[in-house]
Design an enzyme around this catalytic site. Structure first.
Site: not given
Length: 451
Positions: A28, A24-25
């Site tokens: 980003h 998920h990170e």
């Protein structure tokens, strides 16, 4: 319950969640760097740092509380006009330096001012054109949507693999293979009961009398190739009490069976009385439906509706968990669970003696995919501090600037997300409380597979 297997199952699930958080990170970080943004930190977990290492301008590491993660993108908050010091100053090296002073007029104003000051302590003169708030609105959307989109993609690939290899247990296909051959004819309202010896002798079903067996696959009925159970069922009903020639596949060989269907009242419509139709006396087997990427997208569309409903009812469901903790009501086995609860369920499945390895793999896949789908959609909620809040701010910036251009008015500038920080603090506090309630509930009144 085998303690070792339970622990292994818990850890497998927990590691799967940590990997999902890490990806998920990454969702980003990668677009942020691609668009020229400066990412100074990438961490899994919160709290004290356990271990970290520097790679270029980014510090990577792991923190002590593995219940989340974050990436630090420089310049998320723009400087507010009311917080700027007397324009700019020139540093000792001759570079222009922007200073942010802290305001002390009101609690919320102070919170916003403190947040800006903390943000700009990390900004150097060389970062002027790399600040997140200066990115084009669509780049901000891509960066912030990257994280939850990765979770949804993880869910997609997990479900795709499951549906392609094992099938979807929630979408069963009725086959033309026989799962039951009824021994006697019984009224519709007594279906499923055991036949007596006299009933088997005096009123056997045509299928039982003809020697059809469980596992036989109907290939054709009266010369019509069997393409589905619905078709076969209709052929049987339309046959009345006439002769029937049935070709079945048994143990790899084709076998022709001749019998005569009978007419007996059957339930055709659940809301109507039984109707007299042709009757053979068999029930079909079912198997999980299989499919590829398009099928997976279709199934996830239905799941998305369920997740949206779960998100709307989440506060009420968490309140119910709180009531269960203090003994006011029983824990809803279909209610929400935390990562701890998911780990406990994974441990129970892993240690269950009556579950095959294949069934355990299926359960783990569904559990991990479900968590990722929920986490992804949850983060799209348009409220700060969630990713959706930043996406909403970027979209509003695009709309506001577009309207200004159309009306021939001056550019209104960047949307100041800092002004929404009071809302973010309230939302974050609510999320923290709900998270604690769920974790405590999963420890005190956990959901079990037997529930």
């Amino acid at each position: 319950m085998d303690a070792l297997q339970y622990t292994i199952g818990f850890l497998i699930f927990f590691v799967g969640i940590l990997i999902s958080i890490g990806l998920h990170e990454v969702g980003h970080m990668v677009p942020a760097k691609k668009f020229g943004g400066k990412v100074t930190q990438y961490f899994i977990g919160f709290g004290p740092t356990v271990r970290s290492w520097q790679v270029g301008e980014t510090e990577y590491g792991v923190k002590a509380i593995p219940l989340g993660g974050y990436v630090k993108i420089v310049g998320m908050l723009p400087p507010g006009a009311e917080d700027l010091a007397d324009d700019v100053s020139i540093g000792a090296d001759g570079q222009q330096v922007t200073r942010i002073r802290k305001s002390n007029t009101g609690m919320f104003t102070q919170l916003i001012s403190d947040a800006r000051a903390a943000e700009w302590e990390l900004v150097g003169p060389e970062d002027s054109e790399r600040l997140f708030y200066k990115m084009a609105w669509w780049k901000k959307v891509v960066v912030m949507a990257g994280g939850p989109s990765v979770n949804i993609l993880i869910a997609f690939f997990l479900f795709w693999a499951l549906f392609a290899i094992h099938g979807n247990d929630n979408d069963e296909l009725v086959t033309t293979t026989l799962d039951e051959v009824q021994a006697c004819i019984v009224p519709p309202d007594e279906a499923g009961r055991v036949c007596t010896a006299d009933e088997i002798k005096n009123q056997p079903t045509p299928a039982f009398k003809a020697g059809l067996k469980v596992g036989d696959r109907i290939v054709s009925f009266n010369g019509v190739d069997a393409t589905s159970w619905t078709q076969v069922q209709q052929l049987i009903r339309d046959n009345g009490n006439r002769r029937a020639t049935i070709v079945v596949e048994r143990d790899g060989d084709l076998k022709t069976i001749t019998t005569k269907t009978t007419v007996t009242p059957r339930i055709i419509d659940e809301d109507a009385d039984p109707e007299p139709v042709g009757f053979l006396g068999v029930r079909p087997s079912t198997e999980p439906a299989t499919g590829g990427p398009i099928y997976t997208v279709q199934q996830m569309g239905g799941m998305t509706v369920d997740v949206l409903h779960a998100l709307v009812t989440l506060p009420a469901k968490v309140l119910d968990v709180g009531k269960a903790i203090v003994g006011l009501q029983d824990r809803d086995p279909q209610g929400p669970v935390s990562i701890v609860g998911g780990g406990r369920l994974a441990g129970e499945v892993a240690s269950h003696d009556g579950t095959t390895v294949g069934e355990k793999v299926v359960f783990f896949t569904v559990l991990l995919a479900g968590f990722n789908l929920f986490i992804g959609m949850f983060n799209f909620i348009p409220l700060l501090p969630l990713d959706g809040g930043h996406i909403a701010s970027a979209l509003w910036e695009a709309v506001r600037r577009g309207l200004a251009r159309v009306r021939g008015r001056p550019d209104p500038g960047y949307v100041d997300a800092a002004k929404l920080l009071p809302v973010a603090y309230v939302v974050a506090s609510a999320l923290l409380v709900m998270g604690v309630v769920l974790i405590v509930g999963d420890l005190v009144v956990p959901v079990h597979l037997e529930s």
